[in-house]
Design a protein around this motif. Structure first.
Motif, short mmCIF file in Angstrom:
data_model
loop_
_atom_site.label_atom_id
_atom_site.label_comp_id
_atom_site.label_asym_id
_atom_site.label_seq_id
_atom_site.Cartn_x
_atom_site.Cartn_y
_atom_site.Cartn_z
N ASP A 177 81.26 4.97 -95.66
CA ASP A 177 79.94 4.36 -95.79
C ASP A 177 78.92 5.03 -94.88
N LEU A 214 65.67 2.01 -90.81
CA LEU A 214 66.56 1.47 -91.84
C LEU A 214 65.85 0.35 -92.60
N PRO A 215 66.08 0.27 -93.90
CA PRO A 215 65.50 -0.88 -94.62
C PRO A 215 66.09 -2.18 -94.08
N ASP A 236 67.28 -4.81 -95.26
CA ASP A 236 68.48 -5.42 -95.85
C ASP A 236 69.70 -4.53 -95.69
N HIS A 237 69.59 -3.47 -94.90
CA HIS A 237 70.73 -2.57 -94.75
C HIS A 237 71.89 -3.28 -94.05
N ASP A 238 73.07 -2.99 -94.55
CA ASP A 238 74.25 -3.67 -94.02
C ASP A 238 74.50 -3.36 -92.55
N TYR A 239 73.97 -2.25 -92.07
CA TYR A 239 74.20 -1.88 -90.67
C TYR A 239 73.68 -2.93 -89.70
N GLN A 268 70.20 8.65 -96.79
CA GLN A 268 68.99 8.40 -96.00
C GLN A 268 68.31 9.72 -95.63
N ASN A 285 75.69 6.95 -96.07
CA ASN A 285 74.42 6.46 -95.59
C ASN A 285 73.58 7.61 -95.07
N THR A 324 77.20 4.04 -85.07
CA THR A 324 77.93 3.35 -86.13
C THR A 324 79.28 3.99 -86.40
#
Lengths: 157, 899
Positions: A111, B640-641, B643-646, A119, A115, A30
């Protein structure tokens, strides 16, 4: 330079060493590879901070504006991370970073960095470690500097 | 507007009504004959064995039967023919009248005094013009035809019955008086309800449009449940009314049906008695029963017609009441041509201008002043001081309630719109931007009357998809139909753009320059330039531009080649090389998609793509890539959940699909992917197409695969079936690509990933290349053809204002009225555009209502308003003194003290 190599590099950075490879892969995937030519600025003092950079190849100078003009305060090399303070506490960039050679970086967006911290709390703790030790270092340097300043003043007085 | 529906029908359709009436009358003898014939067949042909005579010819019984039956058949056809003609003709009349009515209402709307738009909401207007008049049109076609035809039919049948037997005839109609007495009584109550329903529906329409317009405020106040409750309440009211109407309507129906069913009762009892007595033949009774069956239909129709008439009369009255209002601008003011020798420059005099709103509140109170135009006049005052109303009066948009405004001693509101609409410009805030292109909006100030009578070839207005330019014949018919419905005498499809009104000549280049010049003045040119870069042009119609843009492409390439520092920023499209900054799909297709034959999201399922992949042996390899890609995605996105934007930003697989891919990976053997089920293979194959090696850095598209994809690229293009030709516009270094944007055509490649500042630097380079070739203006022109979106939705508020200002400048009038048009600009733009406007309009008349009184120093005269009164009028130097009202305003405003 592939994702796999990025992950290798990240693992050698103290901040990330305790994170499992899959998370590092996500971070690498990412994040953006960004290349700079010598003399190009990664960011300038006073800019709004939107990303941190991990140096993958090459060196960079840390420059700070002083009343006497721009001054180099440090040089960064491979595996160093720079710019995380501005994105952590929403202050403008405290220094200008200039590529000294051809520079390959991994640009971790604000971001992406948050994150990671939210996390994976271990990263948060690592960041805290790093910042605390820097604060310690800075406090010590400040003490030294203050002492020397007083010496000078006394000598002059 | 005719006050009653009778007047409307009489005025606009009496001739057609006569035709309908005549046709109806003509049809009756045939109708009568066709009623009489069955009796003859039964009594004469069947009842008398020795046949009969028709017009002197003798037939035997069978022949006689056949002849009579044939005549019957012919009569059926003739009756049908009459019915067909009358129905079609009625339909045409109805449609024309509906069209005329709608046009009249729309035309009237354009003449409404402005305050009327506060009384009548948009929702109500739409409801009135669209829905409420619909039945009125339908009724007009029937107005005379139905009573005449059904009444005539009824009479014919009755006559027939009375001739057969007066008693039976009487029996058939004995209860009609009951109906005639009862139905109107019931109907009156239905009408009352109908009126209430119309009003309620209008309220409903208003509520809907209010909700659509105010959805932001509804949601930020969490009032959506409240709105729902109100809407439900309104629906409930409509429901109650409709329910009452139903009950009454069906009661009427019940009465009607009952009375109609009484007929047979009388026939069989009385008729049967007469037959038994020998006073009536069976044939006559059968014919009478048949006739009665036919009788109930016209009678029912007549009653229905009566109900419809009542309904429509209310609707018409109610609609007209909303449109026939006092203060409507006379038609001549909008339809007349510009008068000769009348100018809007010269003496401007306000004499006791007073404007009151609909509540009687005074907005402007006895404002009088005198000045000469051209002159630069500032209007200042606190908000609510009457600046807005004064601007509207000056622009001839609002008639004063009392007092007069004179230009060269002529009342302003008696001047034709064709003068004030061309020689005056008004820009308020916010301005209306029309759906269409920027060019259309810019030229909107020049569409006064058609300038040619030949169609321009393009379909004007807002064509439906598939609508084609019409033939001369169709056009003639369309215009004739226009006239028959009393619609606009002008053809919208001809050229309307009156460049001469803007002082522009025939020269194409001069006209084009004028458009760009006004954009520059209001500082809108950079925005349009950027839109132009992203838009596409057609090399078929703009071949010269395409050729020049190709030149720019070459110049750009030369620049990149000359400087390695720049060269690394772009990876150019090369038919012989794999582009690592492009997706696998782009590398394979190597062109821009046209239409939707190829869907980038489902490329792997496209038959021809599959064929090419098979042919080049790529299916196997891409399956492998898909497998590894799926494995990587499942690995790194697993925790990742959902609904994560990733997922949206980075993943090749949606969050919802991730589990199914995990399952697929578990059951698949990476060495035997071909053995998977078809659906599984499709799933894997769908993944690699969006892979960009330079961006994703997954090491999945290596040299070997790249070579194979290059082979596939060549084969894809070479073997492309005829049916698919044109669905891909292939990249060709020597050809302009119509499907791609101007920017992409110049770049002809991909901006490289991972190079700092690449996008900004490339944008600069493109602009430089265009500037060197002198093509910037051409790109702006391409930008002019970009769509503004509904009501200018694609433009920002500032862009919309700039467009409105540019439109006013292009029109080239003598006097400009600006009502705070720069309000939505940021402060830097405000100053820059203000200075540019004042500079450009140096020798024009300008009235400018200012938000910032400090700006009045740039004007020669200042009108200071307060509470609707003109408190001061003079030069800035005279008024900017202690004790003056202007001085107080200056001190109160932000930078007034410094001004």
């Amino acid at each position: 330079m592939t994702l796999q190599k990025d992950v290798e590099v990240l693992r050698n950075i103290p901040l990330f060493k305790k994170i499992e490879p899959a998370k590092l892969k996500l971070l690498a995937f990412t994040s953006e590879h960004l290349e700079f030519v010598a003399g190009e600025a990664l960011f300038k003092q006073g800019d709004v901070g939107d990303a941190a950079y991990i140096l993958l190849e090459g060196d960079a100078d840390v420059m700070v504006d002083t009343p006497k003009g721009e001054m180099r305060v440090a040089t960064l090399g491979q595996n160093d991370i720079v710019g995380e303070i501005a994105i952590l506490c929403d202050v403008p960039r405290t220094a200008t970073i200039i590529a000294k050679t051809r520079l390959v970086t991994l640009r971790v967006s604000k971001d992406g960095f948050f994150n990671l911290v939210t996390q994976f709390p271990t990263v948060g703790v690592e960041v805290m470690h790093e910042l605390a030790s820097r604060l310690h270092q800075t406090t010590q340097q400040l003490g030294d500097a203050t002492a020397r300043l007083r010496q000078l003043e006394n000598g002059a007085g | 507007m005719q006050p009653t529906i009778f007047g409307f029908i009489r005025r606009y359709s009496w001739r057609q009504q006569l035709v309908i009436l005549l046709a109806t009358v003509l049809s009756f003898p045939f109708l009568y004959a066709s009623l009489d014939l069955p009796k003859q067949i039964i009594n004469d042909a069947l009842g008398q064995p020795d046949g009969g005579t028709i017009m002197g010819y003798q037939f035997d019984q069978l022949e006689y039967l056949m002849v009579l039956c044939s005549i019957f058949l012919i009569l059926v056809l003739i009756n049908g023919g009459f019915k067909y003609f009358i129905n079609v003709y009625k339909g045409v009349v109805a449609e024309r009248m509906l069209r005329r009515l709608r046009y009249m209402l729309f035309s009237q709307t354009l003449r409404f005094p402005l305050p009327q738009f506060r009384r009548l909401s948009q929702g109500e207007l739409v409801q009135l013009i669209n829905a409420e008049v619909e039945p009125v049109g339908g009724y007009v076609g029937e107005a005379l035809a139905t009573p005449a035809f059904q009444g005539g039919t009824l009479l014919t049948i009755l006559t027939f019955m009375f001739i057969q037997d007066p008693v039976l005839g009487l029996a058939a109609i004995i209860l009609y008086p009951v109906q005639i007495y009862l139905i109107p009584k019931l109907q009156r109550r239905v009408n009352e309800l109908g009126k209430r329903r119309v009003r309620r529906m209008r309220r409903l329409a208003e509520k809907i449009s209010e909700t659509a317009g105010g959805v932001r405020d509804i949601r930020t106040n969490d009032a959506s449940q409240y709105e729902r409750a109100i809407f439900a309440r309104e629906l409930g009211r409509v429901f109650d009314i409709r329910f009452d109407i139903y009950k009454l309507k069906f009661l009427i129906k019940f009465v009607n049906n009952f009375i109609a069913q009484l007929g047979p009762f009388f026939f069989f009892s009385i008729g049967g008695y007469l037959v038994i007595q020998g006073d009536l033949t069976i044939g006559a009774l059968v014919a009478v029963v048949g006739a009665h069956k036919d009788l109930s239909a016209p009678w029912r129709e007549l009653l229905n017609h009566y109900q419809l008439f009542m309904d429509v009369r209310i609707k018409y009255d109610q609609v007209v009441a909303q449109f026939a209002i006092p203060g409507v601008i006379p038609d001549e003011r909008q339809s007349s041509e510009p008068p000769d020798g009348v100018a809007v420059t010269g003496s401007w005099q306000a004499r006791g201008l007073t404007v009151s709103d609909e509540d009687g509140d005074t907005r402007l109170d006895g404002v009088s002043f005198e000045l000469e135009q051209p002159e630069r006049v500032a209007i200042v005052g606190p908000s609510g001081s009457g600046k807005e109303e004064l601007c509207l009066v000056l622009a001839n948009l609002l008639d004063p309630s009392r007092g007069r405004f004179l230009i060269n001693d002529q009342p302003l509101n008696e001047l034709a719109d064709s003068l004030t609409g061309r020689r005056l410009a008004y820009v308020g805030n916010p301005s209306t931007i029309l759906t269409g292109t920027i060019r259309h909006n810019l030229l909107y100030g020049l569409v006064h009357r058609p300038v040619s009578d030949q169609p321009s070839g393009a379909v004007a207005g807002d064509p439906e998809p598939g609508e084609i330019p019409e033939t001369a014949e169709r056009r003639a018919r369309r215009l004739k139909e226009n006239a028959l419905s009393g619609n606009s005498p002008y053809d919208s499809d001809v050229d309307w753009i009156d460049y001469a009104a803007a002082g522009l000549g025939e020269d194409e280049a001069e006209r084009r320059r004028a458009l760009i010049d006004v954009l520059r003045i209001v500082r809108f040119d950079r925005d349009v330039y950027r839109m132009g870069l992203k838009s596409s042009i057609s090399s078929a119609t703009q071949g010269d531009l395409a050729a020049e843009l190709l030149d720019a492409r070459r110049a750009m390439q030369a620049k990149l080649d000359a400087d390695p520092d720049l060269a690394r920023l772009v990876e150019r499209f090369d038919p012989e090389r794999y582009n690592t900054n492009a997706t696998v799909a782009e590398n394979l297709l190597f062109g821009t998609l046209v239409g939707d034959t190829f869907d980038l999201d489902n490329l792997a399922e496209q038959a021809y793509v599959k064929e090419v992949l098979e042919k080049t042996g790529l299916t196997h390899e891409l399956l492998g890539v898909g497998y590894q890609l799926a494995a990587t995605m499942v690995e790194i996105f697993a925790e990742l959940p959902p609904d994560h934007d990733y997922f949206r930003q980075f993943s090749f697989i949606d969050a919802e699909e991730l589990p199914s891919y995990r399952a697929l990976l578990n059951r698949a053997d990476p060495n035997k992917l071909e053995a998977l089920a078809l659906a599984d293979r499709q799933k894997l194959l769908s993944l690699p197409f969006k892979l960009i090696p330079a961006r994703h850095r997954l090491g999945l598209v290596e040299e070997d695969l790249q070579q194979k994809l290059l082979t596939a690229r060549a084969i894809f293009r070479r073997d492309l079936p005829k049916a698919l030709e044109g669905s891909v516009d292939f990249f060709d270094p020597e050809r302009y690509n119509d499907a791609a944007s101007i920017q992409d055509n110049i770049l002809f490649g991909k901006i490289a990933y991972g190079q700092a500042q690449a996008e900004g630097r490339i944008a600069t380079l493109i602009t430089e290349a265009l500037e060197e070739k002198g093509l910037v203006d051409r790109v702006i022109e391409a930008g002019l053809d970009c769509q503004t979106g509904g009501g200018g939705a694609r433009l920002s508020a500032m862009q919309r204002q700039k467009l409105a200002l540019a439109r006013a400048l292009l029109k080239g009038p003598d006097v400009f009225v600006f009502d705070n048009p720069l309000a939505v600009f940021d402060s830097r733009e405000q100053v820059l555009v203000r200075d540019a406007l004042l500079d450009y309009l140096a020798d024009k008349g300008v009235f400018w209502a200012l938000q910032n009184p400090g700006w009045s120093k740039y004007f020669n005269q200042v009108l200071v308003l307060d509470g609707g009164r003109l408190v001061e009028h003079g030069s800035f130097a005279e008024l900017a003194k202690p004790g003056r009202a202007l001085q107080r305003l200056l001190e109160d405003s932000d930078d007034g003290g410094r001004a």
